[in-house]
Design a protein around this motif. Structure first.
Motif, mmCIF file in Angstrom:
data_model
loop_
_atom_site.group_PDB
_atom_site.id
_atom_site.type_symbol
_atom_site.label_atom_id
_atom_site.label_comp_id
_atom_site.label_asym_id
_atom_site.label_seq_id
_atom_site.Cartn_x
_atom_site.Cartn_y
_atom_site.Cartn_z
ATOM 1 N N TYR A 192 -7.099 2.097 -0.245
ATOM 2 C CA TYR A 192 -6.398 3.073 1.220
ATOM 3 C C TYR A 192 -5.833 2.209 1.901
ATOM 4 C CZ TYR A 192 -10.953 1.917 1.998
ATOM 5 O OH TYR A 192 -12.175 0.757 3.186
ATOM 6 N N VAL A 193 -5.271 2.797 3.315
ATOM 7 C CA VAL A 193 -5.499 2.372 4.947
ATOM 8 C C VAL A 193 -6.741 3.415 5.271
ATOM 9 C CG1 VAL A 193 -3.359 2.109 6.441
ATOM 10 C CG2 VAL A 193 -3.623 1.704 4.033
ATOM 11 N N ARG A 194 -7.123 2.860 5.811
ATOM 12 C CA ARG A 194 -8.156 3.868 6.538
ATOM 13 C C ARG A 194 -7.444 3.770 7.825
ATOM 14 N NH1 ARG A 194 -13.344 2.114 6.128
ATOM 15 N NH2 ARG A 194 -13.465 0.695 7.943
ATOM 16 N N LEU A 195 -7.007 4.521 9.189
ATOM 17 C CA LEU A 195 -7.128 4.798 9.829
ATOM 18 C C LEU A 195 -8.391 5.083 11.130
ATOM 19 C CD1 LEU A 195 -3.357 7.353 9.339
ATOM 20 C CD2 LEU A 195 -3.589 4.494 9.579
ATOM 21 N N ALA A 196 -7.655 5.118 12.100
ATOM 22 C CA ALA A 196 -8.885 4.641 13.403
ATOM 23 C C ALA A 196 -8.244 6.407 14.280
ATOM 24 C CB ALA A 196 -8.511 3.826 14.359
ATOM 25 N N HIS A 197 -7.698 7.437 13.356
ATOM 26 C CA HIS A 197 -8.406 8.891 14.066
ATOM 27 C C HIS A 197 -8.163 9.701 13.182
ATOM 28 C CE1 HIS A 197 -5.662 6.732 17.438
ATOM 29 N NE2 HIS A 197 -4.902 5.894 16.816
ATOM 30 N N SER A 198 -8.456 11.454 14.236
ATOM 31 C CA SER A 198 -8.949 11.684 12.803
ATOM 32 C C SER A 198 -7.676 12.485 12.068
ATOM 33 C CB SER A 198 -9.805 13.082 13.731
ATOM 34 O OG SER A 198 -8.302 13.552 14.169
ATOM 35 N N ARG A 199 -8.260 13.531 10.882
ATOM 36 C CA ARG A 199 -7.266 13.670 10.435
ATOM 37 C C ARG A 199 -6.319 14.806 10.760
ATOM 38 N NH1 ARG A 199 -9.117 17.636 5.212
ATOM 39 N NH2 ARG A 199 -7.292 18.038 4.925
ATOM 40 N N ALA A 200 -7.160 15.567 11.513
ATOM 41 C CA ALA A 200 -6.182 16.565 12.380
ATOM 42 C C ALA A 200 -4.865 16.292 13.561
ATOM 43 C CB ALA A 200 -6.999 16.842 13.627
ATOM 44 N N TRP A 233 0.854 -1.231 0.385
ATOM 45 C CA TRP A 233 -0.229 -0.180 -0.168
ATOM 46 C C TRP A 233 1.278 1.303 -0.225
ATOM 47 C CZ3 TRP A 233 -4.817 -0.287 -1.409
ATOM 48 C CH2 TRP A 233 -5.193 -2.297 -1.146
ATOM 49 N N ARG A 234 2.192 1.196 0.240
ATOM 50 C CA ARG A 234 2.647 2.599 0.430
ATOM 51 C C ARG A 234 2.382 3.553 -1.633
ATOM 52 N NH1 ARG A 234 9.473 3.441 -1.031
ATOM 53 N NH2 ARG A 234 9.495 5.393 -0.463
ATOM 54 N N ASP A 235 2.728 4.484 -1.165
ATOM 55 C CA ASP A 235 2.126 5.660 -1.803
ATOM 56 C C ASP A 235 0.503 5.498 -2.314
ATOM 57 O OD1 ASP A 235 4.711 5.905 -2.748
ATOM 58 O OD2 ASP A 235 4.802 5.133 -3.912
ATOM 59 N N HIS A 236 -0.307 4.858 -1.405
ATOM 60 C CA HIS A 236 -1.770 4.534 -1.502
ATOM 61 C C HIS A 236 -2.168 5.999 -0.847
ATOM 62 C CE1 HIS A 236 -1.540 0.894 -4.007
ATOM 63 N NE2 HIS A 236 -2.492 1.803 -4.319
ATOM 64 N N ASP A 237 -3.034 6.333 -0.726
ATOM 65 C CA ASP A 237 -3.809 6.933 0.366
ATOM 66 C C ASP A 237 -3.729 6.354 1.357
ATOM 67 O OD1 ASP A 237 -3.856 8.795 -2.086
ATOM 68 O OD2 ASP A 237 -6.198 9.144 -2.217
ATOM 69 N N VAL A 238 -3.715 7.744 2.267
ATOM 70 C CA VAL A 238 -4.208 7.447 3.950
ATOM 71 C C VAL A 238 -5.527 8.132 4.063
ATOM 72 C CG1 VAL A 238 -3.442 7.157 6.579
ATOM 73 C CG2 VAL A 238 -1.605 6.494 4.747
ATOM 74 N N VAL A 239 -6.878 7.869 4.938
ATOM 75 C CA VAL A 239 -7.777 8.771 4.874
ATOM 76 C C VAL A 239 -7.735 8.084 6.522
ATOM 77 C CG1 VAL A 239 -8.607 8.151 2.703
ATOM 78 C CG2 VAL A 239 -9.131 6.556 4.591
ATOM 79 N N ASP A 240 -8.526 9.288 7.070
ATOM 80 C CA ASP A 240 -9.570 8.929 8.745
ATOM 81 C C ASP A 240 -10.718 8.155 8.682
ATOM 82 O OD1 ASP A 240 -11.462 10.139 7.842
ATOM 83 O OD2 ASP A 240 -10.725 12.640 8.670
ATOM 84 N N GLN A 241 -10.826 7.777 9.856
ATOM 85 C CA GLN A 241 -11.957 7.040 10.302
ATOM 86 C C GLN A 241 -13.144 7.585 9.889
ATOM 87 O OE1 GLN A 241 -9.776 9.485 12.579
ATOM 88 N NE2 GLN A 241 -12.737 9.787 13.964
ATOM 89 N N ASP A 242 -13.158 8.707 9.343
ATOM 90 C CA ASP A 242 -14.574 9.545 8.300
ATOM 91 C C ASP A 242 -14.543 9.375 6.480
ATOM 92 O OD1 ASP A 242 -15.933 9.917 10.840
ATOM 93 O OD2 ASP A 242 -14.630 12.086 10.829
ATOM 94 N N GLY A 243 -13.116 8.837 6.220
ATOM 95 C CA GLY A 243 -12.578 8.837 4.943
ATOM 96 C C GLY A 243 -12.554 10.289 4.463
#
Length: 118
Positions: free
Chosen positions: A67-75, A10-20
């Motif tokens: 994508y990889v969706r993290l369990a944390h907010s973007r901020a 997933w290197r170079d793929h998008d990382v998104v927050d818990q809300d996408g």
């Protein structure tokens, strides 16, 4: 937990927050030196002329198509400790990364660092 062989794809793929919401792009994976399990990623964020790599934990992360969706907010991720795009995380800075996400930091039994880039 996500296996290291999987997350490297997933290197170079998008990382998104818990809300996408897009945070940035996955740059590298850091593993726990005690278990060799993937623990953190660095996410490329910022303007093209001022990019940096922010640290984010993989705890409860989900991998999807592209994508990889993290369990944390973007901020929270954007405010995380970071390094230059060609920088290295100093061992003495590791506790700061863990503290930002309210995670306990325990150095290895011999005092060694906990994160290693893969």
């Amino acid at each position: 937990m996500i296996r290291i062989a999987d997350i490297r794809e997933w290197r170079d793929h998008d990382v998104v927050d818990q809300d996408g919401k897009k945070i940035g792009v996955l740059e590298s994976v850091y593993v726990d030196t005690a278990s060799d399990e993937p623990w953190f990623v660095t996410v490329t964020i910022g303007l093209p002329t001022r990019r940096r790599l922010a640290f984010a934990p993989l705890t409860d992360a989900v991998v999807g198509p592209g994508y990889v969706r993290l369990a944390h907010s973007r901020a929270l991720v954007k405010d995380a400790p970071s390094i230059d795009t060609d920088g290295v995380l100093a061992a003495e800075e590791e506790p700061v990364v863990f503290a930002h996400y309210e995670m306990e930091y325990v150095p290895g039994a011999g005092g060694e660092r906990r994160l290693a880039r893969r």
